[in-house]
Motif scaffolding. Sequence first.
Motif, mmCIF file in Angstrom:
data_model
loop_
_atom_site.group_PDB
_atom_site.id
_atom_site.type_symbol
_atom_site.label_atom_id
_atom_site.label_comp_id
_atom_site.label_asym_id
_atom_site.label_seq_id
_atom_site.Cartn_x
_atom_site.Cartn_y
_atom_site.Cartn_z
ATOM 1 N N UNK A 83 48.202 78.921 15.130
ATOM 2 C CA UNK A 83 48.035 77.477 15.287
ATOM 3 C C UNK A 83 46.581 77.077 15.479
ATOM 4 N N UNK A 84 45.703 78.050 15.837
ATOM 5 C CA UNK A 84 44.295 77.734 16.067
ATOM 6 C C UNK A 84 43.394 78.177 14.914
ATOM 7 N N UNK A 85 43.995 78.642 13.825
ATOM 8 C CA UNK A 85 43.163 79.096 12.709
ATOM 9 C C UNK A 85 42.388 77.953 12.064
ATOM 10 N N UNK A 86 42.878 76.739 12.240
ATOM 11 C CA UNK A 86 42.182 75.589 11.653
ATOM 12 C C UNK A 86 40.879 75.275 12.379
ATOM 13 N N UNK A 87 40.743 75.781 13.623
ATOM 14 C CA UNK A 87 39.601 75.399 14.456
ATOM 15 C C UNK A 87 38.408 76.289 14.135
ATOM 16 N N UNK A 88 37.626 75.856 13.189
ATOM 17 C CA UNK A 88 36.431 76.585 12.791
ATOM 18 C C UNK A 88 35.228 75.645 12.869
ATOM 19 N N UNK A 89 34.114 76.066 12.329
ATOM 20 C CA UNK A 89 32.907 75.233 12.390
ATOM 21 C C UNK A 89 33.133 73.892 11.695
ATOM 22 N N UNK A 90 33.916 73.909 10.606
ATOM 23 C CA UNK A 90 34.189 72.662 9.885
ATOM 24 C C UNK A 90 34.951 71.679 10.768
ATOM 25 N N UNK A 91 35.959 72.169 11.459
ATOM 26 C CA UNK A 91 36.770 71.276 12.296
ATOM 27 C C UNK A 91 35.970 70.762 13.490
ATOM 28 N N UNK A 92 35.133 71.608 14.080
ATOM 29 C CA UNK A 92 34.282 71.152 15.185
ATOM 30 C C UNK A 92 33.383 70.013 14.710
ATOM 31 N N UNK A 93 32.814 70.144 13.513
ATOM 32 C CA UNK A 93 31.981 69.071 12.949
ATOM 33 C C UNK A 93 32.811 67.823 12.688
ATOM 34 N N UNK A 94 33.998 68.023 12.131
ATOM 35 C CA UNK A 94 34.847 66.871 11.830
ATOM 36 C C UNK A 94 35.266 66.111 13.066
ATOM 37 N N UNK A 95 35.620 66.835 14.123
ATOM 38 C CA UNK A 95 36.019 66.171 15.369
ATOM 39 C C UNK A 95 34.832 65.462 16.024
ATOM 40 N N UNK A 96 33.659 66.080 15.962
ATOM 41 C CA UNK A 96 32.486 65.401 16.517
ATOM 42 C C UNK A 96 32.180 64.136 15.723
#
Length: 410
Positions: free
Chosen positions: A315-328
């Motif tokens: 369930x946490x595989x989506x949380x990568x550098x891309x997702x951190x940037x997207x959430x920010x």
Amino acid sequence: MDTQKSAILKALLREFGYTHRSLATEVNRVSGRFFGRPGAATDRDVRRWVSGAVRWPTGRYLLPLAEIFDRPPEAMGFVPRGRSSRLPVPPPRDADREEEPVKRRTFLLDVASTAATVALALGLDETPVSGRLTLADVQRISGVIGRLQAHFNAIGGGALLEVATAYIHRLRDAVDGCTYGPNVEKALHSAISDLYSSAGWAAHDGGYGELARLHHAAALQSAILAGDKRGQARAWSNLAMQARVEGRHREALQINRAALDSRQARQDPRIAALLHSRLAIGHARSGDSPAAARSVLAAEAAYDRFDTAAPPPPWLRFLDAAEISGLSAIAHRAMGRLPDAEIATAQALQLLPSNMHRNRAYYGVQLAELQIAQGELTRGTATVAAIDTSALSSRRIGDRLATIHHTLTA
């Protein structure tokens, strides 16, 4: 249906402007289109659905209701009765009786087809519902749930809500019909918690907020039964997200802070990064820009502590550098920092793996929205043209994309 669930159908009648009699008439009309002859529903049948006296209407009425209200049965408050509680597929009709294609119905049938394909590929019916369960059985169940989550990352949640819901019912049958020891019991409840969380995200992505909240609450309950601190942190995080989406920003902040105080968040930098990212969005939407900026930095610091040698849970595989940037980027946008939000969104798109079709479309839509909000209509039009939704099943993304098209044409 209990009081809370029967209230859902009552609210739908009010929202769509139906009386008991007019809804019965519409159900009969749609039933005739699906099955070749009109139904025989009356206002008395509708009263029984609304009151909860009938917890799961016959398929001849359930399919038209799903068409009319554009949502699955559970999102209307109905309660499945077991294996027979499957949304039926309408029988084929002669071509000369086909009406003008309706976009919404076509979407529903496409979703049903995709759901059936995914369910078959995952082998959901192979999970035992009687006999003795072992830890090996639960490990196979967890593997199925992990693959279901991977499908969500690829195509979105719209096509997977029915699949996840059906599998929840099967695992509930396993809980009641199988025998197992205490360790297996805890592992089974932990798996069910993961499945409820995935179902909650599928409901959220499909635009069914009430159902999403119910699934996330059920995920928390199952995680507590399992003594699964990681599952509890995940459920709290999802509940905070749902509260934020529904405009309850202060409640979202309180839930997020409580989740960050958990031992699991302190020990697992992945969970901490996710929670700090969502906390940043909550602070931004509450008008506290300094706190939002601190949370963005905390999320980035937690990301730097990721153990890249250890694989994350599915369930946490989506949380990568891309997702951190997207959430920010979402946090920057909520703070009114549109140029910063655009830069972070573009970075997310550059970093996203090619197989993350759902997230690529999501952040593509977000980039177009940001460009249009800054008056850059030409760039926004080009961004929209590059968004690929051919394999996507996400009502939330589709609705936002439709709004962009309307803005550009207007």
